[in-house]
Scaffold this active site. Structure first.
Site, mmCIF file in Angstrom:
data_model
loop_
_atom_site.group_PDB
_atom_site.id
_atom_site.type_symbol
_atom_site.label_atom_id
_atom_site.label_comp_id
_atom_site.label_asym_id
_atom_site.label_seq_id
_atom_site.Cartn_x
_atom_site.Cartn_y
_atom_site.Cartn_z
ATOM 1 N N ARG A 84 -4.055 1.682 4.159
ATOM 2 C CA ARG A 84 -4.527 0.321 3.876
ATOM 3 C C ARG A 84 -4.987 -0.335 5.165
ATOM 4 O O ARG A 84 -4.390 -0.122 6.221
ATOM 5 C CB ARG A 84 -3.374 -0.534 3.330
ATOM 6 C CG ARG A 84 -2.962 -0.259 1.941
ATOM 7 C CD ARG A 84 -1.996 -1.341 1.463
ATOM 8 N NE ARG A 84 -0.721 -1.294 2.130
ATOM 9 C CZ ARG A 84 -0.308 -2.152 3.049
ATOM 10 N NH1 ARG A 84 -1.080 -3.155 3.427
ATOM 11 N NH2 ARG A 84 0.875 -2.037 3.604
ATOM 12 N N CYS A 138 10.112 2.117 3.416
ATOM 13 C CA CYS A 138 11.500 1.855 3.826
ATOM 14 C C CYS A 138 12.468 2.536 2.871
ATOM 15 O O CYS A 138 13.596 2.085 2.712
ATOM 16 C CB CYS A 138 11.779 0.352 3.803
ATOM 17 S SG CYS A 138 11.651 -0.433 5.388
ATOM 18 N N ARG A 190 0.230 11.349 1.059
ATOM 19 C CA ARG A 190 0.775 10.855 -0.216
ATOM 20 C C ARG A 190 0.757 11.891 -1.314
ATOM 21 O O ARG A 190 -0.047 12.826 -1.306
ATOM 22 C CB ARG A 190 -0.106 9.685 -0.696
ATOM 23 C CG ARG A 190 -0.180 8.502 0.255
ATOM 24 C CD ARG A 190 0.952 7.573 0.034
ATOM 25 N NE ARG A 190 1.082 6.567 1.078
ATOM 26 C CZ ARG A 190 1.865 5.510 0.966
ATOM 27 N NH1 ARG A 190 2.576 5.319 -0.124
ATOM 28 N NH2 ARG A 190 1.967 4.652 1.952
ATOM 29 N N HIS A 208 6.810 -6.984 -4.921
ATOM 30 C CA HIS A 208 6.780 -5.648 -4.313
ATOM 31 C C HIS A 208 8.197 -5.061 -4.427
ATOM 32 O O HIS A 208 8.942 -5.010 -3.455
ATOM 33 C CB HIS A 208 6.354 -5.823 -2.850
ATOM 34 C CG HIS A 208 6.021 -4.545 -2.153
ATOM 35 N ND1 HIS A 208 6.036 -4.415 -0.789
ATOM 36 C CD2 HIS A 208 5.654 -3.329 -2.625
ATOM 37 C CE1 HIS A 208 5.686 -3.189 -0.445
ATOM 38 N NE2 HIS A 208 5.461 -2.506 -1.548
ATOM 39 N N ASP A 231 7.635 0.750 -6.951
ATOM 40 C CA ASP A 231 6.876 -0.060 -5.992
ATOM 41 C C ASP A 231 6.650 -1.513 -6.413
ATOM 42 O O ASP A 231 6.682 -2.394 -5.575
ATOM 43 C CB ASP A 231 5.515 0.614 -5.736
ATOM 44 C CG ASP A 231 4.829 0.096 -4.482
ATOM 45 O OD1 ASP A 231 5.522 -0.172 -3.497
ATOM 46 O OD2 ASP A 231 3.596 -0.049 -4.502
ATOM 47 N N TYR A 251 -9.406 5.246 0.227
ATOM 48 C CA TYR A 251 -7.983 5.553 0.322
ATOM 49 C C TYR A 251 -7.081 4.566 -0.417
ATOM 50 O O TYR A 251 -7.253 3.356 -0.310
ATOM 51 C CB TYR A 251 -7.553 5.586 1.800
ATOM 52 C CG TYR A 251 -6.246 6.322 1.970
ATOM 53 C CD1 TYR A 251 -6.225 7.702 2.092
ATOM 54 C CD2 TYR A 251 -5.030 5.656 1.940
ATOM 55 C CE1 TYR A 251 -5.030 8.393 2.204
ATOM 56 C CE2 TYR A 251 -3.831 6.335 2.052
ATOM 57 C CZ TYR A 251 -3.837 7.707 2.186
ATOM 58 O OH TYR A 251 -2.655 8.389 2.293
ATOM 59 N N SER A 297 7.033 -1.565 2.976
ATOM 60 C CA SER A 297 6.425 -0.250 2.787
ATOM 61 C C SER A 297 7.177 0.830 3.569
ATOM 62 O O SER A 297 7.568 0.605 4.712
ATOM 63 C CB SER A 297 4.986 -0.270 3.290
ATOM 64 O OG SER A 297 4.289 -1.293 2.653
ATOM 65 N N LYS A 300 -2.121 -2.673 -5.118
ATOM 66 C CA LYS A 300 -1.784 -3.820 -4.265
ATOM 67 C C LYS A 300 -2.703 -5.013 -4.555
ATOM 68 O O LYS A 300 -2.266 -6.159 -4.558
ATOM 69 C CB LYS A 300 -1.881 -3.420 -2.790
ATOM 70 C CG LYS A 300 -1.021 -2.235 -2.417
ATOM 71 C CD LYS A 300 0.447 -2.543 -2.606
ATOM 72 C CE LYS A 300 1.313 -1.336 -2.324
ATOM 73 N NZ LYS A 300 2.732 -1.615 -2.477
HETATM 74 O O1 O2Y Z 1 -1.773 3.189 2.760
HETATM 75 C C1 O2Y Z 1 -2.019 3.063 1.545
HETATM 76 O O2 O2Y Z 1 -3.157 2.897 1.133
HETATM 77 C C2 O2Y Z 1 -0.962 3.135 0.577
HETATM 78 S S1 O2Y Z 1 -0.004 1.702 0.626
HETATM 79 C C3 O2Y Z 1 1.269 1.904 -0.512
HETATM 80 C C4 O2Y Z 1 1.212 2.906 -1.447
HETATM 81 C C5 O2Y Z 1 2.237 3.046 -2.354
HETATM 82 C C6 O2Y Z 1 3.257 2.166 -2.317
HETATM 83 N N1 O2Y Z 1 3.313 1.180 -1.413
HETATM 84 C C7 O2Y Z 1 2.359 1.046 -0.498
HETATM 85 C C8 O2Y Z 1 2.526 -0.081 0.459
HETATM 86 O O3 O2Y Z 1 1.824 -0.198 1.443
HETATM 87 O O4 O2Y Z 1 3.428 -0.902 0.223
HETATM 88 MN MN MN Z 2 4.500 -0.589 -1.612
#
Ligand code: O2Y
Ligand code: MN
Length: 639
Positions: A109, A309, A423, A285, A332, A256, A307, A265
């Protein structure tokens, strides 16, 4: 609505001509459709969806349009196409599993390029940060939003297929669910959305009764041959835009995860939090698990952790305490609403797990390991020579690995074989401990809410909030060591209120006010707890074993939900009375250190929270939060 104001007139005029629709793609989603083709499938769309599709096609100029029906044959056609294009490689070791390798600049992200748009900056950014950058939400003005779109989208899908994905967040037709339509030019996104949400014709049927949906427009961008075959993207120009007032999400430049699977999200949290506030519920979340105690009594808890954790580990926990059973509802995101009997009910709006691979092993998460080796798309993990996958933390590295960039891996070098944010994308239904009620349309009843983070120092294993407002303060003051999911690297303890820092869709002060407004006559408020599995001793060793042993903490939490007097008061809140936390069989646990409340540490912690509240929130912070901070200070001083 999509905006075309600053888009050349031509794009709009051409729309009727270019909105060719290739449907019924059991054949192949991708054979061009003759320009004079009849478009009965467009007619099958509801008027608003059709308008969205036509305007997006006019803007993006795709070669063809494919409306996803969600069928198996469609999924098979997508898999074939992606293997031809080099986006996916089949993993012959497993059943229906694939590996994607992304462009090395498109691996996570991108928070710095993620914006929320509103007429007034204050809708998004708390008072203290007016006119400045805010840690709690990037604001973009409507004119800049339109400019960003106009600079990126016109013609961006030329030569590509535009896919239209009707999707439901939550069980199709549940009163707690919401509908979206994602338009994308990435078959990888379509396939992943099929795993992570419920997609297809059945969702369009729901829209016939109520035409409300969130418009999600996504394009990977880039032109010419992509740097990584099968992974076009445009990292320098990546942008992720949200316009809550128009129920609209726009994403460009990245294929991604959180940047492109817009149900997750972007919708379920950023837009979701705005919708939830408007309609009086909570979009959080949080994982959701069901816990059955040795007496056979089942309760559900929701838990917010930043994230990476260990959320997925807790969501799939194998409890070590005899007689306990944990079942997973979600790992999540939780959408929670009080029902007419005053019970807080939660659904998992997702349909799959997009979990971090590194660190997942038979020891840390045997349930995830039993879940992910069929029907899964792995992204950026390492590949074994016999077509399996490997990542750091899975176990000893096999010989001859190919790393996530597709290069032979040299274990003597410091670079990881799997990307730290690699992932698995797996259907939730195939998790062996998925809860029977995970798709229950009314949601599951929530007895307790856990908040937590990675706190190597000073923060006890578990603390119960004295009351709801204190629990909201605990959430507002949450901090955690930064994770690999976002751009930040290194070990910095960052503020991450409610684990929502990257996901607030509106002003954080108002978010807190919304939480504070939850208690009403007739409502059974869940208890709130702060947990910290990650405290370390002077030598840097974890004081608590974590994983399945966290069931011991859950046991105490559930006894507190029954109002058992198994607690003592401390300056921070209520903690287990001596002997109340079952630690038998754990060997040497330094309970004194695990629950110590170092005065100097907490004076500094209160100062940091005050600084954060002042610098990031200011006048928008509800006065109850200042009161709670004063209570904390007084309690610490008197301790
Ligand atoms: O980096 C990403 O695009 C994935 S972010 C993500 C994916 C699954 C669950 N939680 C998260 C997060 O950043 O909280
Ligand atoms: Mn998450």
């Amino acid at each position: 609505m999509l905006h075309f104001k600053s888009v050349p007139e031509d794009y709009v005029r051409q729309s009727a001509k270019c909105a060719q629709v290739a449907l019924n793609c059991s054949r192949a989603a991708h054979a061009p459709v003759p320009r004079n083709a009849k478009l009965p499938q467009l007619a099958a769309l509801t008027p608003k969806v059709r308008a969205f599709v036509e305007r997006s096609a006019a803007l993006c100029q795709p070669e063809q349009v494919h409306i996803c029906d969600g069928s198996e044959s469609e999924a098979a056609a997508l898999l074939r196409l992606m293997q031809q294009q080099g986006t996916l490689r089949r993993l012959p070791q497993y059943d229906n599993c694939y590996l994607a390798r992304t462009d090395p600049s498109d691996v996570a992200r991108v928070e710095s390029r993620t914006f929320i748009c509103s007429e007034r900056e204050r809708d998004v950014v708390p008072a203290a940060r007016a006119g400045q950058k805010s840690a709690l939400g990037n604001y973009i003005a409507p004119s800049d939003y339109e400019k960003a779109m106009a600079e990126r989208f016109p013609g961006c899908m030329r030569g590509r297929t535009m896919y239209v994905i009707p999707f439901s967040m939550g069980p199709v037709g549940s009163p707690l669910s919401k509908i979206g339509v994602e338009i994308t030019d990435s078959p990888y996104v379509v396939y992943s959305m099929r795993v992570m949400t419920r997609i297809g014709s059945r969702v369009l049927e729901v829209l016939r009764n109520d035409e409300q949906f969130v418009r999600c427009l996504h394009a990977v961008g880039g032109s010419g041959a992509p740097a990584v075959p099968g992974w076009p993207c445009d990292p320098p120009r990546t942008i992720i835009l949200h316009k809550p007032s128009d129920n609209e999400i726009i994403s460009y430049g990245s294929g991604y995860g959180g940047n492109s699977l817009l149900g997750k999200k972007c919708f379920a949290l950023r837009l979701g939090s705005v919708i939830a506030r408007r309609e009086g519920w909570l979009a959080e979340h949080m994982l959701i698990v069901g816990i059955t105690d040795p007496q056979g009594r089942k309760r559900y808890i929701a838990a917010a952790f930043p994230s990476a954790c260990g959320k997925t580990n807790l969501a799939m926990m194998t409890p070590s305490l005899p007689g306990y059973k944990v079942e997973c509802v979600g790992d999540d995101i939780a959408w929670m609403r009080f029902d007419k009997n005053g019970v807080l009910r939660a659904i998992n709006p997702e349909n799959g797990f997009f979990g971090v691979a590194p660190g997942t092993s038979a020891a840390t998460n045997p349930i995830a390991m039993a879940t992910v080796f069929k029907n899964t798309v792995f992204t950026n993990v390492a590949e074994t020579k016999d077509g399996g996958v490997w990542w750091e933390g899975m176990g000893p590295a096999p010989e001859s690995l190919t790393d996530w960039k597709g290069q032979p891996w040299d274990s003597s070098k410091k670079t990881p074989a799997a990307h730290p944010n690699s992932r698995f994308c797996t259907p939730a239904a195939q998790c062996p401990m998925i809860d029977d009620a995970w798709e229950s349309p009314e949601g599951v009843p929530i007895s307790a809410i856990l908040l937590g983070g990675r706190r190597p120092e000073g923060v006890p294993l578990v603390v119960e909030a004295r009351d709801w407002a204190h629990g909201v303060f605990m959430g507002a003051a949450m901090r955690s060591e930064a994770t690999a999911a976002a751009e930040h690297s290194g070990k910095v303890v960052m503020h991450d209120p409610f684990a929502m820092r990257p996901f607030f869709g509106y002003n954080f002060g108002e978010y807190l006010q919304h939480w504070l407004s939850m208690p009403r006559a007739g409502r059974k408020m869940p208890k709130i707890f702060h947990v910290n599995w990650f405290r370390k001793d002077q030598q840097g060793k974890f004081l608590w074993p974590g994983f399945g042993e966290n069931s011991r903490v859950l046991d105490w939490v559930l006894r507190r939900c029954d109002e058992q007097p198994c607690h003592v008061e401390t300056p921070l809140g209520l903690v287990p009375a001596p002997g109340a936390l079952p630690v038998d069989g754990l060997g040497d646990i330094n309970m004194e250190e695990l629950f110590s409340i170092p005065k100097d540490f907490w004076i500094k912690e209160a100062d940091s929270v005050e600084k954060y509240f002042k610098e990031e929130v200011g006048d928008d912070l509800p006065k109850q939060m200042w009161e709670q901070l004063e209570i904390l200070r007084r309690n610490i001083q008197q301790s």
